[in-house]
Design a protein around this motif. Structure first.
Motif, PDB file in Angstrom:
ATOM      1  N   UNK A 197     -14.464  22.016   3.440  1.00 44.02           N
ATOM      2  CA  UNK A 197     -15.138  22.622   4.586  1.00 44.02           C
ATOM      3  C   UNK A 197     -14.152  23.413   5.448  1.00 44.02           C
ATOM      4  N   UNK A 198     -12.964  22.851   5.664  1.00 47.44           N
ATOM      5  CA  UNK A 198     -11.946  23.566   6.449  1.00 47.44           C
ATOM      6  C   UNK A 198     -11.486  24.820   5.729  1.00 47.44           C
ATOM      7  N   UNK A 199     -11.289  24.738   4.411  1.00 48.12           N
ATOM      8  CA  UNK A 199     -10.837  25.899   3.656  1.00 48.12           C
ATOM      9  C   UNK A 199     -11.891  27.002   3.674  1.00 48.12           C
ATOM     10  N   UNK A 200     -13.160  26.627   3.490  1.00 46.57           N
ATOM     11  CA  UNK A 200     -14.232  27.616   3.511  1.00 46.57           C
ATOM     12  C   UNK A 200     -14.334  28.268   4.887  1.00 46.57           C
ATOM     13  N   UNK A 201     -14.243  27.445   5.934  1.00 46.27           N
ATOM     14  CA  UNK A 201     -14.318  27.978   7.293  1.00 46.27           C
ATOM     15  C   UNK A 201     -13.229  28.995   7.548  1.00 46.27           C
ATOM     16  N   UNK A 202     -12.004  28.680   7.153  1.00 43.76           N
ATOM     17  CA  UNK A 202     -10.885  29.580   7.427  1.00 43.76           C
ATOM     18  C   UNK A 202     -10.921  30.825   6.543  1.00 43.76           C
ATOM     19  N   UNK A 203     -11.432  30.693   5.315  1.00 42.00           N
ATOM     20  CA  UNK A 203     -11.604  31.887   4.477  1.00 42.00           C
ATOM     21  C   UNK A 203     -12.615  32.836   5.119  1.00 42.00           C
TER      22      UNK A 203
END
Length: 204
Positions: A168-174
């Motif tokens: 979720x954090x990786x998707x948000x930052x992408x």
């Protein structure tokens, strides 16, 4: 009669640049399968899978999640090691987190894949842009660290890294990085900073 001394033989490429030693180190110290030389590559889907994203988004995600497994950086691409099988789970997990319809620069490398092996911890990193460890793996004699995983894929819970929150954090930052490139002016903290609208992380 004068003796003619033959010129020294040129060393093999893997001896000259240390790549052969890199492969031996990974196989001996971590029991990780490798292939090729110059550069050595680590086989995925056996001991780990890898989630890859742009480095700028990856650094922001690391600040959000804290504890992870090993993290590698190759040029402008960051790779986070996760439990084997996680690559197959990524599409469904993104759908569940409501990222499925969003164009993301987040990919997974699983069974049958490979990544460039960073120089082992403490070794010279090589040329600029070469693969390096940002968070190196633990040696076998130090006790193998648990990789981020879903329940049923090896996670024991407790203090183990959480694959759901990591993804979720990786998707948000992408997504945030893409919007920033598009000039939308989305705040640097990212949309997930509003915890009142964040989806509860209860994946099963």
């Amino acid at each position: 009669m004068a003796l003619t001394v033959p010129p020294p033989r040129s060393p093999l490429a893997d001896d000259r640049d240390g790549h052969g030693d890199h492969a031996q180190w990974y196989e001996r110290e971590l029991d990780w399968a490798t292939t090729g030389t110059a550069p050595v590559r680590l086989l995925t889907g056996l001991r780990f899978d890898v989630l890859e994203l742009p480095a700028v988004a990856g650094h922001a995600a690391l600040r959000r999640v804290g504890r992870t497994g090993p993290v590698a950086l190759t040029g402008q691409t960051m790779g986070l090691l996760v439990a084997p099988g996680s690559a197959d789970e990524l599409p469904g997990l993104l759908d569940w987190l409501e990222w499925g319809g969003v164009a993301l620069t987040l990919t997974a490398v699983g069974t049958g894949g490979r990544i460039i092996a960073p120089a082992p911890p403490g070794w010279a990193a090589g040329s600029p842009g070469a693969a390096v460890w940002l968070r190196p793996p633990e040696l076998r004699h130090e006790g193998e660290a648990e990789l981020p995983a879903l329940a049923g894929l090896g996670s024991r819970g407790g203090d183990a890294p959480d694959l759901v929150r990591l993804v979720d954090a990786m998707a948000t930052e992408c997504h945030r990085a893409r919007l920033m490139r598009a000039g939308t002016g989305w705040p640097a903290t990212g949309c997930a900073a509003d915890q009142s609208t964040a989806q509860p992380l209860a994946f099963s």
